[in-house]
Design a protein around this motif. Structure first.
Motif, PDB file in Angstrom:
ATOM      1  N   ASN A 151      52.204 -56.476  48.496  1.00 52.92           N
ATOM      2  CA  ASN A 151      51.412 -55.603  49.360  1.00 52.92           C
ATOM      3  C   ASN A 151      50.261 -54.964  48.598  1.00 52.92           C
ATOM      4  O   ASN A 151      49.140 -54.876  49.105  1.00 52.92           O
ATOM      5  N   SER A 152      50.516 -54.499  47.383  1.00 56.20           N
ATOM      6  CA  SER A 152      49.476 -53.874  46.565  1.00 56.20           C
ATOM      7  C   SER A 152      48.386 -54.881  46.225  1.00 56.20           C
ATOM      8  O   SER A 152      47.192 -54.579  46.310  1.00 56.20           O
ATOM      9  N   THR A 153      48.807 -56.073  45.839  1.00 53.33           N
ATOM     10  CA  THR A 153      47.851 -57.115  45.473  1.00 53.33           C
ATOM     11  C   THR A 153      46.983 -57.505  46.667  1.00 53.33           C
ATOM     12  O   THR A 153      45.765 -57.646  46.554  1.00 53.33           O
ATOM     13  N   SER A 154      47.621 -57.657  47.814  1.00 50.78           N
ATOM     14  CA  SER A 154      46.876 -58.015  49.037  1.00 50.78           C
ATOM     15  C   SER A 154      45.881 -56.925  49.405  1.00 50.78           C
ATOM     16  O   SER A 154      44.760 -57.219  49.841  1.00 50.78           O
ATOM     17  N   PHE A 155      46.298 -55.678  49.226  1.00 45.80           N
ATOM     18  CA  PHE A 155      45.415 -54.547  49.533  1.00 45.80           C
ATOM     19  C   PHE A 155      44.180 -54.563  48.640  1.00 45.80           C
ATOM     20  O   PHE A 155      43.056 -54.355  49.110  1.00 45.80           O
ATOM     21  N   ILE A 156      44.387 -54.831  47.357  1.00 46.98           N
ATOM     22  CA  ILE A 156      43.263 -54.873  46.414  1.00 46.98           C
ATOM     23  C   ILE A 156      42.313 -56.025  46.749  1.00 46.98           C
ATOM     24  O   ILE A 156      41.091 -55.850  46.770  1.00 46.98           O
ATOM     25  N   ILE A 157      42.871 -57.185  47.032  1.00 43.13           N
ATOM     26  CA  ILE A 157      42.043 -58.346  47.360  1.00 43.13           C
ATOM     27  C   ILE A 157      41.212 -58.077  48.617  1.00 43.13           C
ATOM     28  O   ILE A 157      40.007 -58.368  48.657  1.00 43.13           O
ATOM     29  N   LYS A 158      41.832 -57.501  49.636  1.00 39.79           N
ATOM     30  CA  LYS A 158      41.130 -57.182  50.880  1.00 39.79           C
ATOM     31  C   LYS A 158      40.033 -56.140  50.638  1.00 39.79           C
ATOM     32  O   LYS A 158      38.911 -56.286  51.132  1.00 39.79           O
ATOM     33  N   SER A 159      40.346 -55.102  49.865  1.00 38.37           N
ATOM     34  CA  SER A 159      39.385 -54.032  49.591  1.00 38.37           C
ATOM     35  C   SER A 159      38.202 -54.548  48.775  1.00 38.37           C
ATOM     36  O   SER A 159      37.057 -54.132  48.999  1.00 38.37           O
ATOM     37  N   CYS A 160      38.469 -55.446  47.834  1.00 37.42           N
ATOM     38  CA  CYS A 160      37.415 -55.956  46.962  1.00 37.42           C
ATOM     39  C   CYS A 160      36.397 -56.812  47.708  1.00 37.42           C
ATOM     40  O   CYS A 160      35.281 -57.028  47.211  1.00 37.42           O
ATOM     41  N   LYS A 161      36.754 -57.283  48.892  1.00 42.29           N
ATOM     42  CA  LYS A 161      35.820 -58.086  49.676  1.00 42.29           C
ATOM     43  C   LYS A 161      34.615 -57.270  50.132  1.00 42.29           C
ATOM     44  O   LYS A 161      33.585 -57.834  50.511  1.00 42.29           O
ATOM     45  N   THR A 162      34.745 -55.941  50.099  1.00 46.33           N
ATOM     46  CA  THR A 162      33.634 -55.070  50.513  1.00 46.33           C
ATOM     47  C   THR A 162      32.670 -54.795  49.362  1.00 46.33           C
ATOM     48  O   THR A 162      31.642 -54.152  49.561  1.00 46.33           O
ATOM     49  N   THR A 163      33.000 -55.261  48.167  1.00 43.73           N
ATOM     50  CA  THR A 163      32.172 -54.975  46.991  1.00 43.73           C
ATOM     51  C   THR A 163      31.135 -56.066  46.758  1.00 43.73           C
ATOM     52  O   THR A 163      31.203 -57.152  47.351  1.00 43.73           O
ATOM     53  N   THR A 164      30.207 -55.773  45.862  1.00 39.70           N
ATOM     54  CA  THR A 164      29.144 -56.737  45.540  1.00 39.70           C
ATOM     55  C   THR A 164      29.656 -57.899  44.702  1.00 39.70           C
ATOM     56  O   THR A 164      29.173 -59.026  44.812  1.00 39.70           O
ATOM     57  N   TYR A 165      30.656 -57.610  43.868  1.00 38.13           N
ATOM     58  CA  TYR A 165      31.217 -58.636  42.976  1.00 38.13           C
ATOM     59  C   TYR A 165      32.731 -58.696  43.184  1.00 38.13           C
ATOM     60  O   TYR A 165      33.508 -58.203  42.362  1.00 38.13           O
ATOM     61  N   PRO A 166      33.171 -59.288  44.293  1.00 36.55           N
ATOM     62  CA  PRO A 166      34.588 -59.284  44.650  1.00 36.55           C
ATOM     63  C   PRO A 166      35.521 -59.934  43.622  1.00 36.55           C
ATOM     64  O   PRO A 166      36.613 -59.424  43.367  1.00 36.55           O
ATOM     65  N   SER A 167      35.093 -61.038  43.029  1.00 38.57           N
ATOM     66  CA  SER A 167      35.958 -61.714  42.043  1.00 38.57           C
ATOM     67  C   SER A 167      36.212 -60.816  40.833  1.00 38.57           C
ATOM     68  O   SER A 167      37.342 -60.717  40.348  1.00 38.57           O
TER      69      SER A 167
END
Length: 200
Positions: free
Chosen positions: A39-55
């Motif tokens: 759940n934590s990992t999925s949350f981080i991956i989803k949240s990072c999609k809003t950033t300029t450098y998601p990877s």
């Protein structure tokens, strides 16, 4: 007479120092984390999609997954922590350059100005973190605005560091190294600011 420096020795030494500092930072991040849940990992991956450098965002913040869980505020705090550490590492690496043999006095002065800009950026990132820690108060909107202002100021200072180096007569190899180093921390700052902007 100004002594010229050759690119290979300086480049090798600088990259070795920078790589070492980055590895230490990454090991510290990993050692501070405990096994992550899905759940934590999925949350981080989803949240990072809003950033300029998601990877980069995902790679940087996954080690904090257990501490972050699914808390947006804790995620922003972790991103700021990574940006602060990355900027400190960059400042330390650039500082090594000013002490290299073959660096002229003028070049050393320009590099030191850049270091000053990076230290200012660290200070502003810390102010950002302080503002974020007060978001539960009655003046949440004000503190959120302050956080975004300080975060933007940190990026501006990093830009100033690079501009100072590019405008002066500095060895091309030194310019390239500083630009690469600062570009890396600017990405961390940008990601942290993006997460803060999407907090509410």
């Amino acid at each position: 007479m100004e002594v010229k420096i050759t690119e290979p020795p300086l480049t090798t030494q600088f990259l070795t120092t920078l790589t070492f500092l980055i590895l230490i930072s990454q090991l510290h991040q990993i050692s501070c984390s405990t096994p992550q849940d899905n759940n934590s990992t999925s949350f981080i991956i989803k949240s990072c999609k809003t950033t300029t450098y998601p990877s980069l965002c995902i790679k940087t913040l996954i080690p904090y997954a257990s501490a972050v869980k699914a808390n947006p505020l804790k995620l922003c705090t972790a991103a700021l922590k990574a940006a602060i550490q990355g900027t400190k590492n960059c400042s330390a690496a650039v500082s090594k350059l000013s002490k290299q043999k073959g660096i002229s006095q003028r070049e050393a002065g320009t590099i030191k100005e850049c270091i000053g800009d990076l230290k200012d950026a660290v200070s502003e990132l810390k102010q950002t973190a302080t503002a974020m820690s007060h978001l539960r108060g009655d003046d949440r909107e004000l503190q959120w605005a302050n956080a975004k202002t300080y975060g933007s100021a940190a990026i501006t200072d990093a830009d100033t560091c690079v501009d100072d180096v590019l405008e002066e007569k500095v060895n091309p190899a030194v310019k390239k190294m500083i630009r690469s180093c600062v570009a890396g921390v600017e990405k961390l700052m940008s990601n942290a600011l993006a997460l803060i902007n999407h907090l509410y």
